[in-house]
Motif scaffolding. Structure first.
Motif, mmCIF file in Angstrom:
data_model
loop_
_atom_site.group_PDB
_atom_site.id
_atom_site.type_symbol
_atom_site.label_atom_id
_atom_site.label_comp_id
_atom_site.label_asym_id
_atom_site.label_seq_id
_atom_site.Cartn_x
_atom_site.Cartn_y
_atom_site.Cartn_z
ATOM 1 N N LYS A 174 0.844 -1.217 0.116
ATOM 2 C CA LYS A 174 -0.022 -0.032 0.137
ATOM 3 C C LYS A 174 0.814 1.107 0.195
ATOM 4 O O LYS A 174 1.970 1.212 0.643
ATOM 5 N N ILE B 172 -6.992 1.157 3.387
ATOM 6 C CA ILE B 172 -6.906 -0.431 3.140
ATOM 7 C C ILE B 172 -8.148 -0.985 3.282
ATOM 8 O O ILE B 172 -8.632 -1.617 2.224
ATOM 9 N N VAL C 29 0.957 -6.303 9.593
ATOM 10 C CA VAL C 29 1.838 -5.495 9.125
ATOM 11 C C VAL C 29 3.366 -6.090 9.182
ATOM 12 O O VAL C 29 3.880 -6.189 10.082
ATOM 13 N N VAL D 200 -0.001 1.456 10.142
ATOM 14 C CA VAL D 200 -1.235 1.356 9.725
ATOM 15 C C VAL D 200 -2.075 2.460 10.801
ATOM 16 O O VAL D 200 -2.013 2.041 11.981
ATOM 17 N N ALA E 134 -3.061 3.044 5.313
ATOM 18 C CA ALA E 134 -1.723 3.288 5.387
ATOM 19 C C ALA E 134 -0.976 4.500 5.682
ATOM 20 O O ALA E 134 -1.338 5.451 5.124
ATOM 21 N N CYS F 213 3.299 0.372 3.081
ATOM 22 C CA CYS F 213 3.406 -0.601 4.067
ATOM 23 C C CYS F 213 3.219 -2.016 3.233
ATOM 24 O O CYS F 213 3.016 -1.898 1.931
#
Ligand code: CMP
Length: 238
Positions: free
Chosen positions: A39, A45, A58, A63, A103, A107
């Motif tokens: 991302k 997301i 993650v 996030v 994000a 990410c």
């Protein structure tokens, strides 16, 4: 698009609190059912109330878990760091997502779909028990947030938020790397329910007291003990 270096998926899963106790073959089976998604910074997301299809871990990046009020004000519920998971609530109850996930930085996410993960949990009840621990942690975190909003003034709330955000850095300190928090002052305000202006005023007072340094897009913590003292002794609102 610049992404952080790819993280070893097997290492990340095998080292995770949820799966640490599994045998190698079980990790392999889980890996076969997972996928990695990248991302961009600020990319959504998922949105609150969308169908929840899976559990996310993650691997790298950060996030933000947040909600929007009807007039567009954002409240930040949590920041998820590498090595942590999110999306477990819709995974477990099969309902819609309880909050937005965005994000904050580029990410790398490891995703396991619900239809693959549920049968895995049924075969590995220890994973379900560990998921309960994750949920308990969420509840503790939310209770702390309610407590802080009701009983602490801005100074105490902000000091506690900075310490919480620095936790991930303090768990795995890198020699010579400053303890920094890459969050805008507006996002910090959204995390503690205060305006960007009030946050900025307090941060500048702490900068003058040499507890931290304000830099472009980040805050460098210089005196953790001093910030802890602010969190402990900030007057409470009774
Ligand atoms: P889910 O409801 O699937 O999608 C949103 C995710 O945000 C949720 O799962 C949790 O992983 C996380 N989340 C929701 N509410 C909170 C909260 N109050 N504090 C921390 N994390 C949360």
């Amino acid at each position: 698009m610049a992404f952080p270096p790819a993280v070893d998926r097997r290492e990340a899963l095998a080292g995770h609190f949820l799966f640490r106790h599994l045998r190698e073959a079980e990790i392999t089976a889980l890996l076969a059912r997972s996928r990695v998604e990248h991302k961009r910074a600020n990319e959504l997301i998922f949105r609150k109330d969308s169908p929840g299809h899976g559990l996310m871990a993650v691997l790298s990046g950060q996030v933000k878990i947040s909600m929007l009020s009807s007039n567009g004000r954002e409240v930040v519920l949590n920041i998820i760091n590498p090595g942590e998971i999110f999306g477990e609530m819709a995974l477990l109850d099969g309902k819609a997502r309880s909050a937005d996930a965005t994000a904050m930085t580029p990410c790398e996410l490891l995703i396991i779909d619900r239809r693959d993960f549920m049968p895995f949990i049924e075969q590995h009840p220890e994973v379900a028990i560990r998921l309960l621990a994750v949920l308990s942690e969420r509840l503790r975190h939310s209770s702390d947030q309610v407590h802080d909003i009701l009983f602490l003034d801005l100074r105490g709330r902000l000091a506690k938020a900075l310490l919480r955000l620095a936790e991930a850095h303090m768990r795995t300190p890198i020699k010579g790397k400053p303890i920094d928090i890459k969050l805008s002052q507006r996002e910090l305000g959204n995390l503690i329910g205060q305006s960007r202006e009030s946050v900025n005023k307090q941060l500048r007072a702490w900068q003058n007291a040499k507890l931290l340094r304000i830099e472009r897009g980040r805050i460098v913590l210089l005196d953790i003990a001093g910030i802890q003292a602010e969190a402990d002794f900030g007057p409470s609102v009774e």
